[in-house]
Design a protein around this motif. Structure first.
Motif, PDB file in Angstrom:
ATOM      1  N   GLY A 188       0.812  -1.215   0.000  1.00 47.70           N
ATOM      2  CA  GLY A 188       0.000   0.000   0.000  1.00 47.70           C
ATOM      3  C   GLY A 188       0.841   1.257   0.000  1.00 47.70           C
ATOM      4  N   PRO A 189       0.287   2.342   0.500  1.00 41.93           N
ATOM      5  CA  PRO A 189       1.020   3.592   0.534  1.00 41.93           C
ATOM      6  C   PRO A 189       1.957   3.701   1.721  1.00 41.93           C
ATOM      7  CG  PRO A 189      -1.174   3.946   1.371  1.00 41.93           C
ATOM      8  CD  PRO A 189      -1.103   2.503   0.917  1.00 41.93           C
ATOM      9  N   VAL A 190       1.916   2.723   2.625  1.00 46.22           N
ATOM     10  CA  VAL A 190       2.671   2.838   3.872  1.00 46.22           C
ATOM     11  C   VAL A 190       4.142   2.494   3.704  1.00 46.22           C
ATOM     12  CG1 VAL A 190       2.823   1.999   6.243  1.00 46.22           C
ATOM     13  CG2 VAL A 190       0.606   2.456   5.239  1.00 46.22           C
ATOM     14  N   ALA A 191       4.485   1.592   2.806  1.00 46.34           N
ATOM     15  CA  ALA A 191       5.870   1.168   2.666  1.00 46.34           C
ATOM     16  C   ALA A 191       6.420   1.580   1.311  1.00 46.34           C
ATOM     17  CB  ALA A 191       5.977  -0.344   2.806  1.00 46.34           C
ATOM     18  N   ALA A 192       7.618   2.047   1.314  1.00 44.54           N
ATOM     19  CA  ALA A 192       8.312   2.383   0.069  1.00 44.54           C
ATOM     20  C   ALA A 192       9.740   1.889   0.200  1.00 44.54           C
ATOM     21  CB  ALA A 192       8.295   3.892  -0.171  1.00 44.54           C
ATOM     22  N   ARG A 193      10.210   1.216  -0.789  1.00 44.59           N
ATOM     23  CA  ARG A 193      11.574   0.699  -0.770  1.00 44.59           C
ATOM     24  C   ARG A 193      12.530   1.809  -1.185  1.00 44.59           C
ATOM     25  NH1 ARG A 193      11.480  -4.761   0.690  1.00 44.59           N
ATOM     26  NH2 ARG A 193       9.520  -5.671   0.124  1.00 44.59           N
ATOM     27  N   VAL A 194      13.746   1.722  -0.685  1.00 46.17           N
ATOM     28  CA  VAL A 194      14.778   2.685  -1.044  1.00 46.17           C
ATOM     29  C   VAL A 194      15.245   2.385  -2.460  1.00 46.17           C
ATOM     30  CG1 VAL A 194      17.135   3.445  -0.548  1.00 46.17           C
ATOM     31  CG2 VAL A 194      15.557   3.027   1.318  1.00 46.17           C
ATOM     32  N   ASP A 195      15.417   3.408  -3.251  1.00 43.35           N
ATOM     33  CA  ASP A 195      15.966   3.263  -4.593  1.00 43.35           C
ATOM     34  C   ASP A 195      17.480   3.229  -4.469  1.00 43.35           C
ATOM     35  OD1 ASP A 195      16.884   3.470  -7.176  1.00 43.35           O
ATOM     36  OD2 ASP A 195      15.824   5.329  -7.627  1.00 43.35           O
ATOM     37  N   PRO A 196      18.114   2.061  -4.750  1.00 44.29           N
ATOM     38  CA  PRO A 196      19.563   1.967  -4.567  1.00 44.29           C
ATOM     39  C   PRO A 196      20.345   2.900  -5.482  1.00 44.29           C
ATOM     40  CG  PRO A 196      18.686  -0.086  -5.474  1.00 44.29           C
ATOM     41  CD  PRO A 196      17.521   0.819  -5.204  1.00 44.29           C
ATOM     42  N   GLU A 197      19.701   3.411  -6.525  1.00 44.59           N
ATOM     43  CA  GLU A 197      20.370   4.337  -7.423  1.00 44.59           C
ATOM     44  C   GLU A 197      20.180   5.791  -6.984  1.00 44.59           C
ATOM     45  OE1 GLU A 197      22.360   3.090  -9.778  1.00 44.59           O
ATOM     46  OE2 GLU A 197      21.732   1.158  -8.974  1.00 44.59           O
TER      47      GLU A 197
ATOM     48  N   THR B  12      -2.408   8.005   8.475  1.00 48.51           N
ATOM     49  CA  THR B  12      -1.303   7.064   8.563  1.00 48.51           C
ATOM     50  C   THR B  12      -0.106   7.726   7.893  1.00 48.51           C
ATOM     51  OG1 THR B  12      -0.633   4.762   8.221  1.00 48.51           O
ATOM     52  CG2 THR B  12      -1.844   5.827   6.412  1.00 48.51           C
ATOM     53  N   MET B  13       0.994   7.029   7.839  1.00 37.17           N
ATOM     54  CA  MET B  13       2.200   7.589   7.234  1.00 37.17           C
ATOM     55  C   MET B  13       2.726   6.637   6.171  1.00 37.17           C
ATOM     56  SD  MET B  13       2.566  10.444   8.960  1.00 37.17           S
ATOM     57  CE  MET B  13       4.183  10.990   8.440  1.00 37.17           C
ATOM     58  N   GLY B  14       2.992   7.168   4.996  1.00 42.03           N
ATOM     59  CA  GLY B  14       3.735   6.436   3.986  1.00 42.03           C
ATOM     60  C   GLY B  14       5.204   6.753   4.225  1.00 42.03           C
ATOM     61  N   HIS B  15       6.084   5.764   4.103  1.00 44.86           N
ATOM     62  CA  HIS B  15       7.498   6.028   4.406  1.00 44.86           C
ATOM     63  C   HIS B  15       8.409   4.970   3.808  1.00 44.86           C
ATOM     64  CE1 HIS B  15       7.814   2.848   7.537  1.00 44.86           C
ATOM     65  NE2 HIS B  15       6.526   3.106   7.699  1.00 44.86           N
ATOM     66  N   THR B  16       9.668   5.319   3.678  1.00 44.86           N
ATOM     67  CA  THR B  16      10.704   4.374   3.285  1.00 44.86           C
ATOM     68  C   THR B  16      10.767   3.294   4.355  1.00 44.86           C
ATOM     69  OG1 THR B  16      11.960   6.075   2.143  1.00 44.86           O
ATOM     70  CG2 THR B  16      13.180   4.117   2.858  1.00 44.86           C
ATOM     71  N   SER B  17      10.768   2.052   3.926  1.00 44.71           N
ATOM     72  CA  SER B  17      10.711   0.954   4.892  1.00 44.71           C
ATOM     73  C   SER B  17      12.010   0.159   4.989  1.00 44.71           C
ATOM     74  CB  SER B  17       9.569   0.010   4.514  1.00 44.71           C
ATOM     75  OG  SER B  17       9.752  -0.486   3.203  1.00 44.71           O
ATOM     76  N   SER B  18      13.042   0.602   4.330  1.00 42.89           N
ATOM     77  CA  SER B  18      14.312  -0.123   4.339  1.00 42.89           C
ATOM     78  C   SER B  18      15.171   0.275   5.533  1.00 42.89           C
ATOM     79  CB  SER B  18      15.083   0.186   3.053  1.00 42.89           C
ATOM     80  OG  SER B  18      14.296  -0.106   1.926  1.00 42.89           O
ATOM     81  N   PHE B  19      16.127  -0.613   5.865  1.00 38.36           N
ATOM     82  CA  PHE B  19      17.128  -0.308   6.886  1.00 38.36           C
ATOM     83  C   PHE B  19      18.347   0.253   6.170  1.00 38.36           C
ATOM     84  CE2 PHE B  19      15.682  -4.604   8.833  1.00 38.36           C
ATOM     85  CZ  PHE B  19      14.499  -4.048   9.289  1.00 38.36           C
ATOM     86  N   LEU B  20      18.932   1.278   6.738  1.00 38.21           N
ATOM     87  CA  LEU B  20      20.144   1.875   6.182  1.00 38.21           C
ATOM     88  C   LEU B  20      21.300   1.582   7.127  1.00 38.21           C
ATOM     89  CD1 LEU B  20      18.601   5.351   5.263  1.00 38.21           C
ATOM     90  CD2 LEU B  20      18.820   3.344   3.796  1.00 38.21           C
TER      91      LEU B  20
END
Length: 179
Positions: A7-16, A140-148
């Motif tokens: 959904g709108p809650v998770a967004a993956r980090v773009d490695p580029e 709710t919050m949509g956000h980057t869901s990856s670990f850095l």
């Protein structure tokens, strides 16, 4: 295996995407001011999220907790940080009630709306408030869901996905830590 509703809650980090930078001064869930410099000498595993997240954040924090448990004594070289993207609700006190449920070594960080905006910008992560009547307080919050992952000098190293197997992360961290 079931699919997760991203959904709108998770967004993956773009490695580029542009280079990530760890630059912040926020208040931890113990009420102490913490800056990125305070963690020099340790690896930082950073996860952005919010306490009212229904699934992505609890899974991400559980993954981090499992990684830290599996690292055991080697985990002393790693500082996991959970930075809120919802400073309106996620005060240090709210984080103090939430974050320790996942593990004693995970540190929750919050700040003013401006501090969170600045922090998200330096880390180059996405977040957005999304109106949703069925969510607490109507949003709710949509956000980057990856670990850095950042090295002991504070330099960006790599991305792990929040739903990655903890064993994969542990293996990678052990290799990097040098144990």
């Amino acid at each position: 295996m079931t699919e997760r509703n991203q959904g709108p809650v998770a967004a993956r980090v773009d490695p580029e995407a542009e280079r990530f930078a760890a630059d912040f001064e926020l208040t931890d869930h113990n009420g102490m001011i913490q800056a990125d410099e305070d963690f020099r000498g340790r690896w930082m595993l950073v996860f952005f999220g919010f306490t009212n997240c229904p699934d992505v954040c609890p899974l991400g924090l559980a993954t981090i907790a499992q990684v830290m448990d599996d690292l055991d004594a080697e985990g002393a070289a790693v500082q996991p940080l959970f930075i809120t993207v919802d400073p309106e609700r996620d005060t240090p006190s709210a984080l103090a009630d939430y974050v320790p449920q996942f593990g004693p070594g995970i540190l929750g960080l919050s700040g003013s709306t401006e501090q969170i905006e600045r922090t998200a910008e330096t880390f180059n992560i996405y977040y957005q408030k999304i109106e949703e009547a069925s969510s607490p307080d109507g949003y709710t919050m949509g956000h980057t869901s990856s670990f850095l992952l950042f090295d002991p000098e504070g330099e960006f190293v790599r991305i792990y996905e929040y739903d990655q197997a903890p064993a994969v992360i542990v293996s990678d961290l052990r290799e990097r830590i040098g144990t």
